[in-house]
Design a protein around this motif. Sequence first.
Motif, PDB file in Angstrom:
ATOM      1  N   UNK A   7      17.952   8.775 -53.148  1.00 16.47           N
ATOM      2  CA  UNK A   7      16.924   7.886 -52.617  1.00 16.47           C
ATOM      3  C   UNK A   7      16.737   8.150 -51.129  1.00 16.47           C
ATOM      4  N   UNK A   8      15.476   8.302 -50.703  1.00 18.28           N
ATOM      5  CA  UNK A   8      15.146   8.434 -49.285  1.00 18.28           C
ATOM      6  C   UNK A   8      14.648   7.090 -48.773  1.00 18.28           C
ATOM      7  N   UNK A   9      15.334   6.534 -47.775  1.00 22.08           N
ATOM      8  CA  UNK A   9      14.987   5.203 -47.272  1.00 22.08           C
ATOM      9  C   UNK A   9      13.957   5.216 -46.153  1.00 22.08           C
ATOM     10  N   UNK A  10      13.901   6.252 -45.342  1.00 19.31           N
ATOM     11  CA  UNK A  10      13.003   6.253 -44.183  1.00 19.31           C
ATOM     12  C   UNK A  10      11.546   6.197 -44.646  1.00 19.31           C
ATOM     13  N   UNK A  11      10.676   5.713 -43.753  1.00 18.77           N
ATOM     14  CA  UNK A  11       9.260   5.627 -44.067  1.00 18.77           C
ATOM     15  C   UNK A  11       8.661   6.987 -44.389  1.00 18.77           C
ATOM     16  N   UNK A  12       7.585   6.955 -45.181  1.00 12.78           N
ATOM     17  CA  UNK A  12       6.979   8.203 -45.649  1.00 12.78           C
ATOM     18  C   UNK A  12       6.489   9.073 -44.502  1.00 12.78           C
ATOM     19  N   UNK A  36      10.635   6.597 -50.312  1.00 12.10           N
ATOM     20  CA  UNK A  36       9.964   5.402 -49.800  1.00 12.10           C
ATOM     21  C   UNK A  36       8.505   5.746 -49.513  1.00 12.10           C
ATOM     22  N   UNK A  37       7.584   5.054 -50.186  1.00 14.62           N
ATOM     23  CA  UNK A  37       6.170   5.371 -50.035  1.00 14.62           C
ATOM     24  C   UNK A  37       5.493   4.676 -48.877  1.00 14.62           C
ATOM     25  N   UNK A  38       6.188   3.734 -48.230  1.00 17.08           N
ATOM     26  CA  UNK A  38       5.596   3.018 -47.104  1.00 17.08           C
ATOM     27  C   UNK A  38       5.666   3.844 -45.833  1.00 17.08           C
ATOM     28  N   UNK A  39       4.623   3.772 -45.017  1.00 13.26           N
ATOM     29  CA  UNK A  39       4.644   4.502 -43.747  1.00 13.26           C
ATOM     30  C   UNK A  39       5.506   3.810 -42.703  1.00 13.26           C
ATOM     31  N   UNK A  40       5.810   2.547 -42.911  1.00  9.87           N
ATOM     32  CA  UNK A  40       6.576   1.779 -41.934  1.00  9.87           C
ATOM     33  C   UNK A  40       8.075   2.000 -42.121  1.00  9.87           C
ATOM     34  N   UNK A  41       8.832   1.783 -41.032  1.00  6.32           N
ATOM     35  CA  UNK A  41      10.288   1.807 -41.151  1.00  6.32           C
ATOM     36  C   UNK A  41      10.725   0.709 -42.116  1.00  6.32           C
ATOM     37  N   UNK A  42      11.731   0.970 -42.947  1.00  3.94           N
ATOM     38  CA  UNK A  42      12.107  -0.012 -43.956  1.00  3.94           C
ATOM     39  C   UNK A  42      12.846  -1.209 -43.365  1.00  3.94           C
ATOM     40  N   UNK A  43      12.557  -2.372 -43.891  1.00  6.48           N
ATOM     41  CA  UNK A  43      13.374  -3.547 -43.601  1.00  6.48           C
ATOM     42  C   UNK A  43      14.657  -3.452 -44.412  1.00  6.48           C
ATOM     43  N   UNK A  44      15.620  -4.297 -44.103  1.00  9.73           N
ATOM     44  CA  UNK A  44      16.857  -4.325 -44.889  1.00  9.73           C
ATOM     45  C   UNK A  44      16.568  -4.679 -46.342  1.00  9.73           C
ATOM     46  N   UNK A  45      15.632  -5.598 -46.557  1.00 14.40           N
ATOM     47  CA  UNK A  45      15.303  -5.996 -47.922  1.00 14.40           C
ATOM     48  C   UNK A  45      14.698  -4.839 -48.710  1.00 14.40           C
ATOM     49  N   UNK A  46      13.786  -4.099 -48.088  1.00 10.10           N
ATOM     50  CA  UNK A  46      13.189  -2.953 -48.780  1.00 10.10           C
ATOM     51  C   UNK A  46      14.222  -1.865 -49.019  1.00 10.10           C
ATOM     52  N   UNK A  47      15.079  -1.614 -48.033  1.00 12.26           N
ATOM     53  CA  UNK A  47      16.122  -0.604 -48.195  1.00 12.26           C
ATOM     54  C   UNK A  47      17.041  -0.955 -49.364  1.00 12.26           C
ATOM     55  N   UNK A  48      17.383  -2.234 -49.495  1.00 10.33           N
ATOM     56  CA  UNK A  48      18.243  -2.669 -50.600  1.00 10.33           C
ATOM     57  C   UNK A  48      17.560  -2.440 -51.939  1.00 10.33           C
ATOM     58  N   UNK A  49      16.266  -2.754 -52.011  1.00  8.39           N
ATOM     59  CA  UNK A  49      15.520  -2.562 -53.257  1.00  8.39           C
ATOM     60  C   UNK A  49      15.440  -1.084 -53.631  1.00  8.39           C
TER      61      UNK A  49
END
Length: 332
Positions: A7-12, A36-49
């Motif tokens: 899994x890649x956590x950093x933003x796209x 991670x398909x979001x361009x934004x840096x991940x929040x802790x919640x998104x990283x956990x998901x």
Amino acid sequence: MNPLNVVMLQGRSRTDRIFTNEHLERIRRFGTLTVNGSDEDPTSALAAKLAEGADVVITSWGCPPLEAPILDRCPKLKLVLHAAGTVKPILSPEILPRGIRVGTANEALARGVAETALGLAIASLKNMWQLARNTREGEWHKQRERVRELYEVTVGVIGAGLAGRHLIRLLRSFEVRVLVSDPFVSETEVAGMGAVKAELDELLRSSDVVSFHAPSVPETDRMMNARTLALMKDDAILINTARGSLIDEDALVAELRKGRLWACLDVTNPEPPEADHPFRSLPNVTLLPHIAGAENNGLRRIGGFVADEVERYATGRPLKGEVDIAQLHRLA
């Protein structure tokens, strides 16, 4: 080894700058890859998901620390690969007791740092910065007498980590004397690099070029201060591509105002320096915007390194960038 869930956590947007499609396909050869398909840096919640069920997590700049709420979602996690430099921003006390291995792409970044330091040394010895100004102003011959070659001079390397060692290897192509100051590296090991171990004061007194590659730790904070800067030779060149905290900037400004030294600064403390900081106006400063490690196409070297690490892990080979978390206090 069973297929890996990577899994890649950093933003796209960061992923696209670091990894080519070829890098991603190489990783997919060893299992599944979730990006991670979001361009934004991940929040802790998104990283956990995103990390749920992962065997390997890839992080980079902008990722949150891997704390319990994230790690609890991926109990099979065995390896974190940081597609950036220092792993300190993504570490938490939860990682070590869970037996999770951690790797960094510092080796890839270190090559760019060392190459930049070498380029700055050559350009500064040649007096290119001042000669370029003079030439634009019609002064074709002015200050040519100050030109020096990277030949029969002494280069001091402070810190024999990855970047320092690569610089030493690059310097083997030149007829120069290399001094190394690093309390964690033995005289025998330094000799094996083709250099000479020296105490810091001796290195500063003897070197025509001083290049900094030490980590930012309490022991190195403002290691270059009024006392140590005064030890440097007249017309010496100071190159800092490491961390701004290594230098007492007020003391360096005072020394630069004497006209004795030339400073090439890729890092400052803070970054960027204030608009009215003397580094911006002193004629004997080359000020760069922290570009030594990797920029643009150079970032792809990180992606290639991380893809190689996934392959090494999947095939049971030693990792090149594995970090000994117990020794983190010594690392950049």
